[in-house]
Design a protein around this motif. Structure first.
Motif, PDB file in Angstrom:
ATOM      1  N   GLY A 100      -3.678  -4.395 -16.598  1.00 44.92           N
ATOM      2  CA  GLY A 100      -4.905  -5.167 -17.323  1.00 44.92           C
ATOM      3  C   GLY A 100      -5.661  -5.600 -16.208  1.00 44.92           C
ATOM      4  O   GLY A 100      -6.037  -4.839 -15.290  1.00 44.92           O
ATOM      5  N   ASP A 101      -5.904  -6.684 -16.430  1.00 41.62           N
ATOM      6  CA  ASP A 101      -7.197  -7.478 -15.586  1.00 41.62           C
ATOM      7  C   ASP A 101      -6.606  -7.410 -13.999  1.00 41.62           C
ATOM      8  O   ASP A 101      -7.622  -7.506 -12.931  1.00 41.62           O
ATOM      9  N   THR A 102      -5.622  -7.182 -13.542  1.00 40.80           N
ATOM     10  CA  THR A 102      -4.882  -7.431 -12.234  1.00 40.80           C
ATOM     11  C   THR A 102      -4.804  -6.204 -11.755  1.00 40.80           C
ATOM     12  O   THR A 102      -4.230  -5.935 -10.539  1.00 40.80           O
ATOM     13  N   LEU A 103      -5.258  -4.866 -12.183  1.00 35.57           N
ATOM     14  CA  LEU A 103      -5.338  -3.590 -11.771  1.00 35.57           C
ATOM     15  C   LEU A 103      -5.945  -3.292 -10.474  1.00 35.57           C
ATOM     16  O   LEU A 103      -5.209  -3.065  -9.371  1.00 35.57           O
ATOM     17  N   ALA A 104      -6.931  -3.874 -10.069  1.00 34.58           N
ATOM     18  CA  ALA A 104      -7.622  -3.817  -8.784  1.00 34.58           C
ATOM     19  C   ALA A 104      -7.025  -4.425  -7.744  1.00 34.58           C
ATOM     20  O   ALA A 104      -6.784  -4.019  -6.770  1.00 34.58           O
ATOM     21  N   ALA A 105      -6.721  -5.595  -8.056  1.00 35.55           N
ATOM     22  CA  ALA A 105      -5.742  -6.562  -7.063  1.00 35.55           C
ATOM     23  C   ALA A 105      -4.697  -5.871  -6.879  1.00 35.55           C
ATOM     24  O   ALA A 105      -4.349  -5.624  -5.514  1.00 35.55           O
ATOM     25  N   ASN A 106      -3.914  -5.423  -7.671  1.00 27.11           N
ATOM     26  CA  ASN A 106      -2.556  -4.592  -7.302  1.00 27.11           C
ATOM     27  C   ASN A 106      -2.637  -3.419  -6.608  1.00 27.11           C
ATOM     28  O   ASN A 106      -2.041  -2.815  -5.588  1.00 27.11           O
ATOM     29  N   LEU A 107      -3.789  -2.663  -7.118  1.00 22.17           N
ATOM     30  CA  LEU A 107      -4.239  -1.340  -6.394  1.00 22.17           C
ATOM     31  C   LEU A 107      -4.628  -1.566  -4.955  1.00 22.17           C
ATOM     32  O   LEU A 107      -4.040  -0.801  -3.895  1.00 22.17           O
ATOM     33  N   SER A 108      -5.071  -2.717  -4.401  1.00 19.32           N
ATOM     34  CA  SER A 108      -5.171  -2.850  -3.046  1.00 19.32           C
ATOM     35  C   SER A 108      -4.233  -3.444  -2.445  1.00 19.32           C
ATOM     36  O   SER A 108      -4.244  -3.201  -1.134  1.00 19.32           O
ATOM     37  N   ARG A 109      -3.367  -3.976  -3.016  1.00 18.98           N
ATOM     38  CA  ARG A 109      -1.992  -4.268  -2.485  1.00 18.98           C
ATOM     39  C   ARG A 109      -1.324  -2.948  -1.942  1.00 18.98           C
ATOM     40  O   ARG A 109      -0.548  -2.749  -0.830  1.00 18.98           O
ATOM     41  N   ALA A 110      -1.411  -1.957  -2.962  1.00 17.91           N
ATOM     42  CA  ALA A 110      -0.736  -0.507  -2.432  1.00 17.91           C
ATOM     43  C   ALA A 110      -1.744  -0.008  -1.300  1.00 17.91           C
ATOM     44  O   ALA A 110      -0.787   0.431  -0.365  1.00 17.91           O
ATOM     45  N   GLU A 111      -2.988  -0.373  -1.249  1.00 15.85           N
ATOM     46  CA  GLU A 111      -3.628   0.132  -0.110  1.00 15.85           C
ATOM     47  C   GLU A 111      -2.985  -0.647   1.179  1.00 15.85           C
ATOM     48  O   GLU A 111      -3.293  -0.210   2.270  1.00 15.85           O
ATOM     49  N   MET A 112      -2.581  -1.763   1.116  1.00 21.86           N
ATOM     50  CA  MET A 112      -2.134  -2.546   2.232  1.00 21.86           C
ATOM     51  C   MET A 112      -0.744  -1.845   2.826  1.00 21.86           C
ATOM     52  O   MET A 112      -0.826  -1.673   4.017  1.00 21.86           O
ATOM     53  N   LEU A 113       0.133  -1.474   1.767  1.00 18.62           N
ATOM     54  CA  LEU A 113       0.970  -0.330   2.313  1.00 18.62           C
ATOM     55  C   LEU A 113       0.527   0.665   2.956  1.00 18.62           C
ATOM     56  O   LEU A 113       1.175   0.975   4.155  1.00 18.62           O
ATOM     57  N   PHE A 114      -0.458   1.422   2.661  1.00 18.41           N
ATOM     58  CA  PHE A 114      -0.892   2.777   3.262  1.00 18.41           C
ATOM     59  C   PHE A 114      -1.273   2.274   4.460  1.00 18.41           C
ATOM     60  O   PHE A 114      -1.134   2.867   5.558  1.00 18.41           O
TER      61      PHE A 114
END
Ligand code: NDP
Ligand code: PYC
Length: 349
Positions: free
Chosen positions: A281-295
């Protein structure tokens, strides 16, 4: 004479189409199969690129493949869709069903797509990378023929059983990996055989259970799983989820079904599709950016992401065309032996 030939993507696609249509394969299947083969060749996935045409034609000519397959979509539940491929190629059935599977994932957050009764020869990433480009995550699994010994065993039981995963990224290409649960794809061993090269140690054993680096002994013996018992358990998981769970064959059964014809495996495939927007939901962008941190952290150590080589190869192919060996090219032209000479001349030039 040079030992390589370069084709434009469109010439390669025309060559595939001509070869497949000559066998009597329906136009829809020929188009779907050509697309997946040229896509793999474009990304320099040689074991599943133009080389595969030889196996496809053999699979068609030895009688197993339904040349006029008419896949039937079965809308099983809000989150599950099946497609009966009618003993045609998986890529054609996939095209018929994927929009419904995606609609279910967007509605439910998670959808399962089962493809049944399909001849399957392709890499899996061409099916799931486009899903991640549309913001979804996906996991694809399929068995093959029993060519691989379980860890601790010496006799072929598992297929080469690939697992592919795709994750969306806001900027740039998706994160995608796609590999066999055997230590390498069988196609790689076949290509080493064609090039008269030895394979790396640790990939296979011969018929007496002894390690071998000879491709023909490896193909007669048993391939090994990657990572010992870990790859072995993952391979068993692929057998179960893309076999009995979806009412389709194990690799052992697929091999028996083949009756020694040497055709591509015929069985099922399971694709799971996740919609992060529904999960988050509303936290999509924040969580996708955490994935980017992994990459970023992977890259920050000097490691590379899976598919990075493939994406670079794609850029090169789009700019410069596809380069294959003259040997392979001649073998492909031989499949066209009754095709008009003009076509062969155009492609060769
Ligand atoms: P590999 O062992 O070459 O592994 C391929 C994957 O690992 C790719 O995603 C690749 O990315 C990535 N990779 C390789 N090296 C690195 C690295 N140093 N760092 C990070 N990532 C890396 O592939 P396999 O031989 O196991 O399989 C090849 C293909 O064969 C797959 O596409 C698979 O679907 C297909 N196959 C199909 C079968 C079927 O039944 N339909 C059966 C078995 C295999 P990159 O591409 O960028 O190098
Ligand atoms: O390369 O292992 C392989 C393979 C099996 C089926 C399609 N590709």
């Amino acid at each position: 004479m040079t030992d390589t030939v370069t084709l434009t993507l469109s010439e390669a696609n025309d060559l595939c189409l001509q070869i497949l249509l000559r066998t009597g394969l329906s136009a829809g299947q020929a188009e779907a199969v050509s697309e997946v083969i040229v896509t793999a060749q474009r990304d320099e996935c040689h074991s599943h690129g133009l080389y595969r045409l030889i196996g496809c034609v053999h699979s068609i000519n030895t009688g197993g493949v339904n040349k006029v397959a008419n896949p039937k979509v079965i809308d099983l539940s809000p989150a599950i869709v099946k497609v009966d491929a009618d003993f045609g190629f998986s890529s054609y059935a996939y095209k018929k069903v994927i929009s419904l599977a995606v609609a279910k994932a967007r509605e439910q957050g998670l959808a399962a797509l089962a493809i049944n009764n399909c001849y399957h020869f392709s890499a899996l990433w061409p099916e799931i990378e486009p899903l991640a480009e549309d913001g979804l995550a996906a996991l694809a699994l399929t068995p093959s023929h029993s060519w691989v010994a379980p860890a601790g065993g010496t006799k072929p039981l598992f297929g080469t059983n690939p697992i592919a995963f795709a994750w969306p990224r806001a900027d740039g290409h998706p994160f995608v990996f796609d590999f066999a649960t055997s230590a390498t794809a069988r196609g790689e061993i076949e290509l080493h055989g064609r090039a008269a090269k030895k394979i790396k140690p640790g990939l296979a054993i011969d018929q007496d259970g002894q390690p071998t680096i000879d491709p023909s002994e490896a193909l007669k013996g048993a391939m090994l799983t990657f990572g010992g018992h870990k790859g072995s358990a993952l391979s068993a998981m692929v057998e179960l989820l893309a076999g009995p769970l979806i009412g389709d064959m194990l690799s052992l059964e697929s091999k028996a079904f083949d009756q020694g014809r040497g055709a591509s495996p015929c069985h099922g495939e399971l694709i799971l599709i996740f919609d992060p927007a529904v999960f988050l939901g509303d936290t999509l962008a924040a969580n996708l950016s955490r994935a980017e941190m992994l990459f970023d952290n992977i890259l920050g150590q000097g490691a590379r992401l899976p598919s990075q080589r493939r994406y670079s190869a794609r850029q090169n192919s789009l700019a410069n065309g596809l380069t294959i060996s003259t040997n392979l090219y001649d073998d492909l032209l031989a499949l066209l032996d009754t095709a008009p000479t003009a076509l062969c001349m155009t492609l060769r030039g």
